[in-house]
Design a protein around this motif. Structure first.
Motif, PDB file in Angstrom:
ATOM      1  N   ARG A 149       0.827  -1.201   0.000  1.00  0.00           N
ATOM      2  CA  ARG A 149       0.000   0.000   0.000  1.00  0.00           C
ATOM      3  C   ARG A 149       0.870   1.263   0.000  1.00  0.00           C
ATOM      4  O   ARG A 149       0.633   2.199  -0.765  1.00  0.00           O
ATOM      5  CB  ARG A 149      -0.933   0.011   1.214  1.00  0.00           C
ATOM      6  N   ASP A 150       1.912   1.275   0.833  1.00  0.00           N
ATOM      7  CA  ASP A 150       2.795   2.434   0.899  1.00  0.00           C
ATOM      8  C   ASP A 150       3.521   2.665  -0.425  1.00  0.00           C
ATOM      9  O   ASP A 150       3.689   3.807  -0.855  1.00  0.00           O
ATOM     10  CB  ASP A 150       3.816   2.271   2.027  1.00  0.00           C
ATOM     11  N   LEU A 151       3.938   1.593  -1.067  1.00  0.00           N
ATOM     12  CA  LEU A 151       4.573   1.723  -2.383  1.00  0.00           C
ATOM     13  C   LEU A 151       3.582   2.291  -3.398  1.00  0.00           C
ATOM     14  O   LEU A 151       3.903   3.236  -4.132  1.00  0.00           O
ATOM     15  CB  LEU A 151       5.106   0.374  -2.865  1.00  0.00           C
ATOM     16  N   MET A 152       2.387   1.729  -3.446  1.00  0.00           N
ATOM     17  CA  MET A 152       1.387   2.184  -4.419  1.00  0.00           C
ATOM     18  C   MET A 152       0.934   3.617  -4.142  1.00  0.00           C
ATOM     19  O   MET A 152       0.582   4.343  -5.068  1.00  0.00           O
ATOM     20  CB  MET A 152       0.179   1.244  -4.438  1.00  0.00           C
ATOM     21  N   ASP A 153       0.984   4.032  -2.887  1.00  0.00           N
ATOM     22  CA  ASP A 153       0.616   5.398  -2.532  1.00  0.00           C
ATOM     23  C   ASP A 153       1.743   6.389  -2.810  1.00  0.00           C
ATOM     24  O   ASP A 153       1.577   7.590  -2.605  1.00  0.00           O
ATOM     25  CB  ASP A 153       0.218   5.490  -1.057  1.00  0.00           C
ATOM     26  N   GLY A 154       2.894   5.876  -3.245  1.00  0.00           N
ATOM     27  CA  GLY A 154       4.023   6.750  -3.554  1.00  0.00           C
ATOM     28  C   GLY A 154       4.739   7.273  -2.321  1.00  0.00           C
ATOM     29  O   GLY A 154       5.408   8.298  -2.370  1.00  0.00           O
ATOM     30  N   LEU A 155       4.627   6.553  -1.197  1.00  0.00           N
ATOM     31  CA  LEU A 155       5.274   6.977   0.037  1.00  0.00           C
ATOM     32  C   LEU A 155       6.795   7.026  -0.118  1.00  0.00           C
ATOM     33  O   LEU A 155       7.464   7.867   0.468  1.00  0.00           O
ATOM     34  CB  LEU A 155       4.888   6.041   1.184  1.00  0.00           C
ATOM     35  N   TYR A 156       7.334   6.134  -0.905  1.00  0.00           N
ATOM     36  CA  TYR A 156       8.772   6.094  -1.156  1.00  0.00           C
ATOM     37  C   TYR A 156       9.037   6.706  -2.525  1.00  0.00           C
ATOM     38  O   TYR A 156       8.456   6.293  -3.516  1.00  0.00           O
ATOM     39  CB  TYR A 156       9.276   4.653  -1.097  1.00  0.00           C
ATOM     40  N   GLU A 157       9.922   7.690  -2.573  1.00  0.00           N
ATOM     41  CA  GLU A 157      10.148   8.433  -3.809  1.00  0.00           C
ATOM     42  C   GLU A 157      10.952   7.668  -4.855  1.00  0.00           C
ATOM     43  O   GLU A 157      10.695   7.795  -6.042  1.00  0.00           O
ATOM     44  CB  GLU A 157      10.858   9.753  -3.493  1.00  0.00           C
ATOM     45  N   ASP A 158      11.942   6.912  -4.426  1.00  0.00           N
ATOM     46  CA  ASP A 158      12.802   6.214  -5.391  1.00  0.00           C
ATOM     47  C   ASP A 158      13.311   4.901  -4.804  1.00  0.00           C
ATOM     48  O   ASP A 158      14.501   4.747  -4.548  1.00  0.00           O
ATOM     49  CB  ASP A 158      13.971   7.115  -5.788  1.00  0.00           C
ATOM     50  N   PRO A 159      12.408   3.955  -4.546  1.00  0.00           N
ATOM     51  CA  PRO A 159      12.860   2.686  -3.952  1.00  0.00           C
ATOM     52  C   PRO A 159      13.773   1.928  -4.912  1.00  0.00           C
ATOM     53  O   PRO A 159      13.523   1.870  -6.117  1.00  0.00           O
ATOM     54  CB  PRO A 159      11.556   1.920  -3.710  1.00  0.00           C
ATOM     55  N   THR A 160      14.850   1.393  -4.383  1.00  0.00           N
ATOM     56  CA  THR A 160      15.792   0.645  -5.215  1.00  0.00           C
ATOM     57  C   THR A 160      15.928  -0.805  -4.789  1.00  0.00           C
ATOM     58  O   THR A 160      16.217  -1.659  -5.612  1.00  0.00           O
ATOM     59  CB  THR A 160      17.189   1.290  -5.191  1.00  0.00           C
ATOM     60  N   ARG A 161      15.743  -1.079  -3.507  1.00  0.00           N
ATOM     61  CA  ARG A 161      15.887  -2.446  -3.010  1.00  0.00           C
ATOM     62  C   ARG A 161      15.029  -2.616  -1.770  1.00  0.00           C
ATOM     63  O   ARG A 161      14.882  -1.701  -0.977  1.00  0.00           O
ATOM     64  CB  ARG A 161      17.344  -2.722  -2.653  1.00  0.00           C
ATOM     65  N   ILE A 162      14.466  -3.809  -1.613  1.00  0.00           N
ATOM     66  CA  ILE A 162      13.693  -4.133  -0.416  1.00  0.00           C
ATOM     67  C   ILE A 162      14.319  -5.379   0.202  1.00  0.00           C
ATOM     68  O   ILE A 162      14.490  -6.398  -0.470  1.00  0.00           O
ATOM     69  CB  ILE A 162      12.212  -4.379  -0.755  1.00  0.00           C
ATOM     70  N   VAL A 163      14.657  -5.262   1.477  1.00  0.00           N
ATOM     71  CA  VAL A 163      15.293  -6.361   2.197  1.00  0.00           C
ATOM     72  C   VAL A 163      14.403  -6.761   3.362  1.00  0.00           C
ATOM     73  O   VAL A 163      13.955  -5.907   4.126  1.00  0.00           O
ATOM     74  CB  VAL A 163      16.691  -5.958   2.713  1.00  0.00           C
ATOM     75  N   ALA A 164      14.128  -8.049   3.467  1.00  0.00           N
ATOM     76  CA  ALA A 164      13.339  -8.583   4.579  1.00  0.00           C
ATOM     77  C   ALA A 164      14.290  -9.052   5.673  1.00  0.00           C
ATOM     78  O   ALA A 164      15.324  -9.669   5.378  1.00  0.00           O
ATOM     79  CB  ALA A 164      12.476  -9.745   4.103  1.00  0.00           C
ATOM     80  N   PHE A 165      13.955  -8.751   6.912  1.00  0.00           N
ATOM     81  CA  PHE A 165      14.756  -9.163   8.063  1.00  0.00           C
ATOM     82  C   PHE A 165      13.899  -9.997   8.998  1.00  0.00           C
ATOM     83  O   PHE A 165      12.748  -9.660   9.243  1.00  0.00           O
ATOM     84  CB  PHE A 165      15.255  -7.942   8.844  1.00  0.00           C
ATOM     85  N   ASN A 166      14.476 -11.073   9.510  1.00  0.00           N
ATOM     86  CA  ASN A 166      13.835 -11.861  10.552  1.00  0.00           C
ATOM     87  C   ASN A 166      14.862 -12.006  11.659  1.00  0.00           C
ATOM     88  O   ASN A 166      15.721 -12.884  11.619  1.00  0.00           O
ATOM     89  CB  ASN A 166      13.399 -13.231  10.032  1.00  0.00           C
ATOM     90  N   THR A 167      14.786 -11.092  12.622  1.00  0.00           N
ATOM     91  CA  THR A 167      15.790 -11.090  13.683  1.00  0.00           C
ATOM     92  C   THR A 167      15.622 -12.274  14.638  1.00  0.00           C
ATOM     93  O   THR A 167      16.588 -12.710  15.251  1.00  0.00           O
ATOM     94  CB  THR A 167      15.747  -9.769  14.477  1.00  0.00           C
ATOM     95  N   THR A 168      14.413 -12.803  14.734  1.00  0.00           N
ATOM     96  CA  THR A 168      14.181 -13.966  15.594  1.00  0.00           C
ATOM     97  C   THR A 168      14.941 -15.177  15.069  1.00  0.00           C
ATOM     98  O   THR A 168      15.587 -15.900  15.821  1.00  0.00           O
ATOM     99  CB  THR A 168      12.673 -14.283  15.687  1.00  0.00           C
ATOM    100  N   GLU A 169      14.871 -15.388  13.750  1.00  0.00           N
ATOM    101  CA  GLU A 169      15.551 -16.531  13.133  1.00  0.00           C
ATOM    102  C   GLU A 169      16.958 -16.183  12.667  1.00  0.00           C
ATOM    103  O   GLU A 169      17.696 -17.057  12.231  1.00  0.00           O
ATOM    104  CB  GLU A 169      14.716 -17.056  11.967  1.00  0.00           C
ATOM    105  N   GLY A 170      17.305 -14.905  12.703  1.00  0.00           N
ATOM    106  CA  GLY A 170      18.664 -14.486  12.373  1.00  0.00           C
ATOM    107  C   GLY A 170      18.995 -14.462  10.890  1.00  0.00           C
ATOM    108  O   GLY A 170      20.103 -14.804  10.501  1.00  0.00           O
ATOM    109  N   TRP A 171      18.060 -14.044  10.045  1.00  0.00           N
ATOM    110  CA  TRP A 171      18.350 -13.987   8.610  1.00  0.00           C
ATOM    111  C   TRP A 171      17.805 -12.704   7.990  1.00  0.00           C
ATOM    112  O   TRP A 171      16.969 -12.027   8.551  1.00  0.00           O
ATOM    113  CB  TRP A 171      17.795 -15.196   7.862  1.00  0.00           C
ATOM    114  N   SER A 172      18.345 -12.404   6.841  1.00  0.00           N
ATOM    115  CA  SER A 172      17.818 -11.316   6.012  1.00  0.00           C
ATOM    116  C   SER A 172      17.966 -11.762   4.566  1.00  0.00           C
ATOM    117  O   SER A 172      18.828 -12.575   4.245  1.00  0.00           O
ATOM    118  CB  SER A 172      18.568 -10.010   6.255  1.00  0.00           C
TER     119      SER A 172
END
Length: 84
Positions: free
Chosen positions: A26-49
């Motif tokens: 929703r935030d992407l489609m609403d244009g909240l981010y002006e120039d997104p280049t990369r999206i990284v997912a983090f799971n600190t519980t399992e220790g990965w990204s």
């Protein structure tokens, strides 16, 4: 989320409660981010990204028909991710 600011990349911090996939889309489609280049997912519980840029861009591409208007930054992000 990584964005470009004056030719430099910056990580945009997001409140934990706003990090769900639906909110991100929703935030992407609403244009909240002006120039997104990369999206990284983090799971600190399992220790990965992992880089989920292409996965998110593919989902956005499939959903573009659902919207009357699409922010130019979203189209640019989808096109850039398709070249990866």
């Amino acid at each position: 989320m990584v964005e470009e600011f004056a030719g430099r990349r910056a990580w945009c911090e997001t409140a934990e409660e706003d990090t769900g996939r639906a909110t991100l889309m929703r935030d992407l489609m609403d244009g909240l981010y002006e120039d997104p280049t990369r999206i990284v997912a983090f799971n600190t519980t399992e220790g990965w990204s992992r880089d989920v840029t292409v996965e998110i861009a593919d989902e956005l591409r499939r959903r573009l028909v659902e919207f009357d208007e699409v922010a130019a930054c979203v189209l640019k992000f989808v096109e850039r991710a398709a070249r990866r």
